[in-house]
Design a protein around this motif. Structure first.
Motif, PDB file in Angstrom:
ATOM      1  N   PHE A 107       0.835  -1.427  -0.052  1.00  0.00           N
ATOM      2  CA  PHE A 107      -0.038  -0.108   0.025  1.00  0.00           C
ATOM      3  C   PHE A 107       0.889   1.161   0.075  1.00  0.00           C
ATOM      4  N   LYS A 108       1.931   1.368   0.659  1.00  0.00           N
ATOM      5  CA  LYS A 108       2.923   2.281   0.506  1.00  0.00           C
ATOM      6  C   LYS A 108       3.422   2.430  -0.895  1.00  0.00           C
ATOM      7  N   GLU A 109       3.679   1.750  -1.754  1.00  0.00           N
ATOM      8  CA  GLU A 109       4.103   1.853  -3.225  1.00  0.00           C
ATOM      9  C   GLU A 109       3.009   2.354  -3.870  1.00  0.00           C
ATOM     10  N   LEU A 110       1.624   1.752  -3.566  1.00  0.00           N
ATOM     11  CA  LEU A 110       0.457   2.256  -4.221  1.00  0.00           C
ATOM     12  C   LEU A 110       0.179   3.755  -3.911  1.00  0.00           C
ATOM     13  N   ASN A 111       0.387   3.984  -2.866  1.00  0.00           N
ATOM     14  CA  ASN A 111      -0.011   5.253  -2.255  1.00  0.00           C
ATOM     15  C   ASN A 111       1.068   6.589  -2.796  1.00  0.00           C
ATOM     16  N   ALA A 112       2.339   6.153  -3.236  1.00  0.00           N
ATOM     17  CA  ALA A 112       3.452   6.811  -3.751  1.00  0.00           C
ATOM     18  C   ALA A 112       2.907   7.137  -5.199  1.00  0.00           C
ATOM     19  N   ARG A 113       2.183   6.339  -5.800  1.00  0.00           N
ATOM     20  CA  ARG A 113       1.897   6.458  -7.279  1.00  0.00           C
ATOM     21  C   ARG A 113       0.528   7.024  -7.253  1.00  0.00           C
ATOM     22  N   ARG A 114      -0.275   7.099  -6.330  1.00  0.00           N
ATOM     23  CA  ARG A 114      -1.647   7.879  -6.131  1.00  0.00           C
ATOM     24  C   ARG A 114      -2.428   6.754  -7.166  1.00  0.00           C
ATOM     25  N   ALA A 115      -2.459   5.496  -6.874  1.00  0.00           N
ATOM     26  CA  ALA A 115      -2.681   4.413  -7.760  1.00  0.00           C
ATOM     27  C   ALA A 115      -4.459   4.270  -7.479  1.00  0.00           C
ATOM     28  N   LEU A 116      -4.997   3.710  -8.584  1.00  0.00           N
ATOM     29  CA  LEU A 116      -6.281   3.071  -8.673  1.00  0.00           C
ATOM     30  C   LEU A 116      -6.327   1.738  -8.203  1.00  0.00           C
ATOM     31  N   VAL A 117      -6.933   1.493  -7.322  1.00  0.00           N
ATOM     32  CA  VAL A 117      -7.053   0.024  -6.623  1.00  0.00           C
ATOM     33  C   VAL A 117      -8.509  -0.293  -6.528  1.00  0.00           C
ATOM     34  N   ILE A 118      -8.663  -1.304  -7.592  1.00  0.00           N
ATOM     35  CA  ILE A 118     -10.075  -1.964  -7.810  1.00  0.00           C
ATOM     36  C   ILE A 118      -9.939  -3.290  -6.808  1.00  0.00           C
ATOM     37  N   GLU A 166      -6.515   6.137   6.075  1.00  0.00           N
ATOM     38  CA  GLU A 166      -5.873   7.396   6.731  1.00  0.00           C
ATOM     39  C   GLU A 166      -4.240   7.136   6.631  1.00  0.00           C
ATOM     40  N   LYS A 167      -3.540   6.362   6.295  1.00  0.00           N
ATOM     41  CA  LYS A 167      -2.103   6.082   6.251  1.00  0.00           C
ATOM     42  C   LYS A 167      -1.711   6.143   4.802  1.00  0.00           C
ATOM     43  N   TYR A 168      -2.934   5.666   4.025  1.00  0.00           N
ATOM     44  CA  TYR A 168      -2.345   5.893   2.461  1.00  0.00           C
ATOM     45  C   TYR A 168      -3.558   6.494   1.779  1.00  0.00           C
ATOM     46  N   SER A 169      -3.483   7.646   2.079  1.00  0.00           N
ATOM     47  CA  SER A 169      -4.769   8.682   1.612  1.00  0.00           C
ATOM     48  C   SER A 169      -5.004   8.866   0.230  1.00  0.00           C
ATOM     49  N   GLU A 170      -3.756   8.942  -0.440  1.00  0.00           N
ATOM     50  CA  GLU A 170      -3.716   8.856  -1.985  1.00  0.00           C
ATOM     51  C   GLU A 170      -4.370   7.830  -2.815  1.00  0.00           C
ATOM     52  N   ILE A 171      -4.543   6.720  -2.357  1.00  0.00           N
ATOM     53  CA  ILE A 171      -4.975   5.702  -2.906  1.00  0.00           C
ATOM     54  C   ILE A 171      -6.611   5.897  -3.331  1.00  0.00           C
ATOM     55  N   LYS A 172      -6.773   5.515  -4.669  1.00  0.00           N
ATOM     56  CA  LYS A 172      -8.301   5.649  -5.003  1.00  0.00           C
ATOM     57  C   LYS A 172      -8.663   4.235  -4.959  1.00  0.00           C
ATOM     58  N   PHE A 173      -9.606   3.872  -3.914  1.00  0.00           N
ATOM     59  CA  PHE A 173     -10.112   2.584  -3.994  1.00  0.00           C
ATOM     60  C   PHE A 173     -11.521   2.508  -4.442  1.00  0.00           C
ATOM     61  N   ILE A 174     -11.903   1.590  -5.474  1.00  0.00           N
ATOM     62  CA  ILE A 174     -13.081   1.230  -5.720  1.00  0.00           C
ATOM     63  C   ILE A 174     -13.443  -0.125  -5.302  1.00  0.00           C
ATOM     64  N   VAL A 175     -14.814   0.137  -4.393  1.00  0.00           N
ATOM     65  CA  VAL A 175     -15.415  -1.001  -3.778  1.00  0.00           C
ATOM     66  C   VAL A 175     -16.525  -1.580  -4.902  1.00  0.00           C
ATOM     67  N   PRO A 176     -16.691  -2.711  -5.086  1.00  0.00           N
ATOM     68  CA  PRO A 176     -17.320  -3.308  -6.054  1.00  0.00           C
ATOM     69  C   PRO A 176     -18.849  -3.413  -5.578  1.00  0.00           C
ATOM     70  N   HIS A 177     -19.848  -3.832  -6.383  1.00  0.00           N
ATOM     71  CA  HIS A 177     -21.261  -4.317  -6.351  1.00  0.00           C
ATOM     72  C   HIS A 177     -22.026  -3.465  -5.344  1.00  0.00           C
ATOM     73  N   CYS A 178     -21.950  -2.247  -5.771  1.00  0.00           N
ATOM     74  CA  CYS A 178     -22.745  -1.182  -5.076  1.00  0.00           C
ATOM     75  C   CYS A 178     -22.658  -1.331  -3.627  1.00  0.00           C
ATOM     76  N   GLY A 179     -21.138  -1.133  -3.140  1.00  0.00           N
ATOM     77  CA  GLY A 179     -21.050  -1.272  -1.792  1.00  0.00           C
ATOM     78  C   GLY A 179     -21.384  -2.530  -0.947  1.00  0.00           C
ATOM     79  N   SER A 180     -21.690  -3.476  -1.684  1.00  0.00           N
ATOM     80  CA  SER A 180     -21.832  -4.726  -0.913  1.00  0.00           C
ATOM     81  C   SER A 180     -22.652  -4.752   0.235  1.00  0.00           C
TER      82      SER A 180
END
Length: 342
Positions: free
Chosen positions: A178-189, A232-246
């Motif tokens: 997650f540290k690596e993903l945060n540094a890249r402001r990555a999209l995470v599906i 909070e620690k990796y606030s630059e990551i853009k998370f997508i939660v699937p299936h209408c939020g489950s």
């Protein structure tokens, strides 16, 4: 020749009017035209099918149903008929890790899949992008795969399972990833994966993971992310939660009560949610109880239903979004912001 992410997006023309927007189906809504992007669709590639065999993973046994058939031509035909302009492809479930086989094998399978995804998107840059598959819970291999796929192949981000061999999102063992993903402001599906130990005999939820276990495990993973303050620690990551939020709309109030002092409401509004599954007639309005309307994106979940069923679902969703003034946001504005176009 490898392709960097910015070049990939530019070739895909996501932010530019490079395609006649009305050519993929008639749009009769007051908020049309808009370029429509699908964030939840899967490519069942030969490298994935072969990889599961190498890892001794059987989809029928794990999921309760076999892998659906998929071809690029059928997928493009579905997109044309549904009026979808661009699709972000990801790997389906089962997740590509089996501790009995080992991490090295998972890394090799992930690399083959990601290279094949890249080649597919290189051939159809105006129709497909992809998020990379990672050999989680392997940390070193996953960090290496993030760097390779995002810097060299132009991956738009990564796909992560709700749990990988029983290690859930939010587990501190995954912090380097997650540290690596945060540094890249990555999209995470995110995508659900069945929990390792489930009641499967003489119980209806054990027969088909779609019914209960998928939304349950997605919800479990998000709650774990919140509880461990990963967002909070990796606030630059853009998370997508699937299936209408489950099950998260139902869990919100319980979580607020039981997980204080974590700001559950604010954290949920920072996440993105795809509308794959059955948003109509009720789930969309339930999701809007917890989600920011600027953080909703479309997802078809192709090919896990027939093209016609998905098209019919999308027609109902189109009408509902238009009635609520969300059509342009969900299909275009939110999607382009998420991909860093605007």
């Amino acid at each position: 020749m490898r392709m960097r992410r910015r070049s990939f997006l530019r070739l895909a023309g996501i932010g530019a009017v490079t395609i006649a927007l009305g050519s993929f189906g008639a749009l009769n809504f007051t908020s049309a035209p808009v370029r429509k992007i699908d964030f939840h669709a899967h490519a069942i590639l030969p490298s994935y099918v072969e990889g599961l065999k190498k890892l001794d993973i059987d989809a029928q046994s794990e999921e309760g149903f076999p892998l659906p058939k998929w071809t690029v031509d059928a997928h493009l035909k579905f997109m044309d008929e549904a009026g979808i302009d661009f699709t972000v492809l990801s790997m389906p479930t089962p997740h590509i890790y089996n501790s009995a086989v080992g991490e090295k094998a998972a890394c090799e399978v992930a690399r083959k899949i990601n290279n094949e995804l890249y080649e597919l998107c290189r051939i159809y840059p105006d129709r497909f992008g992809f998020v990379a598959v990672l050999p989680l819970p392997g940390v070193e291999g996953s960090v290496e795969e993030i760097r390779y796929t995002m810097s060299t192949l132009g991956a738009l981000g990564v796909k992560v399972a709700s749990n990988s061999d029983g290690v859930y999102l939010g587990d501190e063992r995954l912090d380097p990833v997650f540290k690596e993903l945060n540094a890249r402001r990555a999209l995470v599906i995110m995508h659900p994966s069945p929990a390792p130990a489930l009641p499967r005999i003489d119980v209806v939820t054990g027969k088909d993971m779609d019914l209960f276990e998928y939304p349950a495990d997605t919800t479990r993973a998000v709650l774990n992310l919140l509880a461990n303050k990963t967002l909070e620690k990796y606030s630059e990551i853009k998370f997508i939660v699937p299936h209408c939020g489950s099950f998260l709309p139902y869990m919100k109030q319980r979580a607020i009560t039981m997980m204080s002092p974590i700001d559950i409401e604010t954290s949920l509004k920072k996440m993105y949610f795809d509308l794959a599954g059955d948003p109509m007639p009720e789930q969309l309005d339930i999701l809007l109880k917890i989600a920011d309307e600027n953080h909703l994106v479309y997802g078809s979940d192709y090919p896990y239903n027939s093209a016609q069923i998905l098209i019919d679902k999308k027609k109902a969703l189109d009408e509902a979004l238009d009635e609520r003034g969300l059509y342009k946001k969900v299909y275009g504005e939110n999607a382009e912001k998420l991909l860093g176009i605007v």
